[in-house]
Structures are given as C-alpha cells and as structure tokens.
Scaffold this motif. Structure first.
Motif, short mmCIF file in Angstrom:
data_model
loop_
_atom_site.label_atom_id
_atom_site.label_comp_id
_atom_site.label_asym_id
_atom_site.label_seq_id
_atom_site.Cartn_x
_atom_site.Cartn_y
_atom_site.Cartn_z
N ARG A 81 29.34 52.07 44.38
CA ARG A 81 29.15 50.76 45.02
C ARG A 81 29.72 49.72 44.08
N GLY A 82 30.47 48.76 44.63
CA GLY A 82 31.05 47.73 43.78
C GLY A 82 31.58 46.55 44.56
N PHE A 101 42.63 41.12 41.31
CA PHE A 101 42.56 40.90 39.86
C PHE A 101 41.36 41.58 39.21
N ASP A 102 40.17 41.40 39.77
CA ASP A 102 38.94 41.90 39.16
C ASP A 102 38.19 42.85 40.08
N GLY A 103 37.49 43.79 39.46
CA GLY A 103 36.61 44.69 40.18
C GLY A 103 35.44 45.07 39.30
N TYR A 104 34.31 45.31 39.92
CA TYR A 104 33.11 45.68 39.18
C TYR A 104 32.44 46.87 39.86
N VAL A 105 32.23 47.93 39.10
CA VAL A 105 31.51 49.09 39.60
C VAL A 105 30.03 48.85 39.33
N CYS A 106 29.26 48.69 40.39
CA CYS A 106 27.82 48.45 40.26
C CYS A 106 27.06 49.74 40.06
N ASP A 107 27.42 50.76 40.82
CA ASP A 107 26.69 52.03 40.79
C ASP A 107 27.68 53.17 40.88
N ILE A 164 35.57 46.90 35.65
CA ILE A 164 34.58 46.99 34.57
C ILE A 164 33.29 47.57 35.16
N LEU A 165 32.42 48.04 34.27
CA LEU A 165 31.11 48.52 34.71
C LEU A 165 30.14 48.42 33.56
N LEU A 210 37.16 59.46 30.22
CA LEU A 210 37.96 59.21 31.43
C LEU A 210 39.00 58.12 31.20
N GLY A 211 39.02 57.56 29.99
CA GLY A 211 39.99 56.52 29.68
C GLY A 211 39.46 55.10 29.74
N TRP A 212 38.19 54.94 30.06
CA TRP A 212 37.59 53.61 30.08
C TRP A 212 37.35 53.17 28.64
N GLN A 213 37.53 51.89 28.37
CA GLN A 213 37.37 51.34 27.04
C GLN A 213 36.05 50.58 26.93
#
Length: 150
Positions: free
Chosen positions: A58-59, A65-71, A101-102, A115-118
């Motif tokens: 869910r996000g 430009f921007d995205g946020y992964v909530c769950d 981002i999450l 997974l490559g997330w920083q």
C-alpha cells in the motif's frame, strides 16, 4: 502460482487478517481506520494464491517524482520466496522517475538493503499523538485469532 495485481483490491477482512499474520502492526482493531487507509491510498498492489491474499503493498505516489511505500505485508507462509521484491518491483514499474521511500518496521529493517534500497540519514519523524504501537509480542498475542484467518 502467485498472481500480482494492481487492479484487485482485497476486502477489509482479508487485509486485517494479513496484517495480523504478517505481523504488520497496523490498527487492525479499528476496521474503519483500515478502510480509510485504503480508501485514500492511490497505490495498492496485491498478491494472490488463488483466492487467498498472500501479499500486499500500500502506498502513495504522484506518478512523476515521489512515492512512499506505507505497507509491505507478506503472509508468513509465503515469505522468503521473493514475493516482497516482486511487489516492490511492481511499484517501481509505475514510473522510472519516481523516487520511492519507505519506513521499515523494526523486524524488517535489514530486508531492504539486499534489494538495493539505501538507508536514509536525512529523514524526520513526527510521532502520532496517540502514542506508539504495541510491541510485536503483544500485537501477535492480541490478534492471534485474526491472524489465523489469513
């Protein structure tokens, strides 16, 4: 075979059961709040094993430009099979210019790096006025019956 869907939104009971089983500490004791969480999310990607909800992302995004992964919730019986990565990849495929981002849960904080997330060093947190969520053991004990339905 697990099917990933951008179009199939799970019902409230399936979401609550998956959150309880995963255990993704969300306000599952407040179904109306869970309903609002999904009503206002513009990214819901679900994973299905037949009729069984086994994964969920869910996000929100502006698709530019921007995205946020909530769950990111994965049923325990389907973890360590690449399903979380598949859901994250499905979100990333929504647009090459989206910076996702999450906020990782404490029990999953080490998952995203491989997974490559920083990790972020420039993020800030404004806690909820209602206080912190219960610890994982208390959460699992409180919602064990609901988790069993997942």
């Amino acid at each position: 075979m697990i099917v990933i869907s951008h179009d199939r939104r799970p019902d409230l009971d399936a979401v609550r059961a998956l959150y309880a089983a995963s255990p993704l500490r969300r306000p599952i004791g407040d179904p109306e709040r869970i309903r609002r969480m999904f009503e206002h999310a513009n990214v819901v990607i679900s994973a299905w094993d037949g009729e069984k909800l086994v994964g969920l992302l869910r996000g929100w995004t502006d698709f530019a430009f921007d995205g946020y992964v909530c769950d990111l919730a994965i049923h325990p019986g389907f973890q360590k099979q690449g399903l979380g990565k598949r859901l994250l990849d499905a979100a990333a495929a929504l647009g090459p210019d989206i910076h996702w981002i999450l906020l990782a849960s404490p029990i999953a904080k080490d998952y995203y790096g491989h997974l490559g997330w920083q990790p972020l060093t420039n993020a800030w947190d404004l806690p909820r006025p209602g206080g912190a969520m219960p610890d994982y053991e208390a959460f699992q004990a409180e919602f064990a019956d609901l988790a069993a339905r997942a």
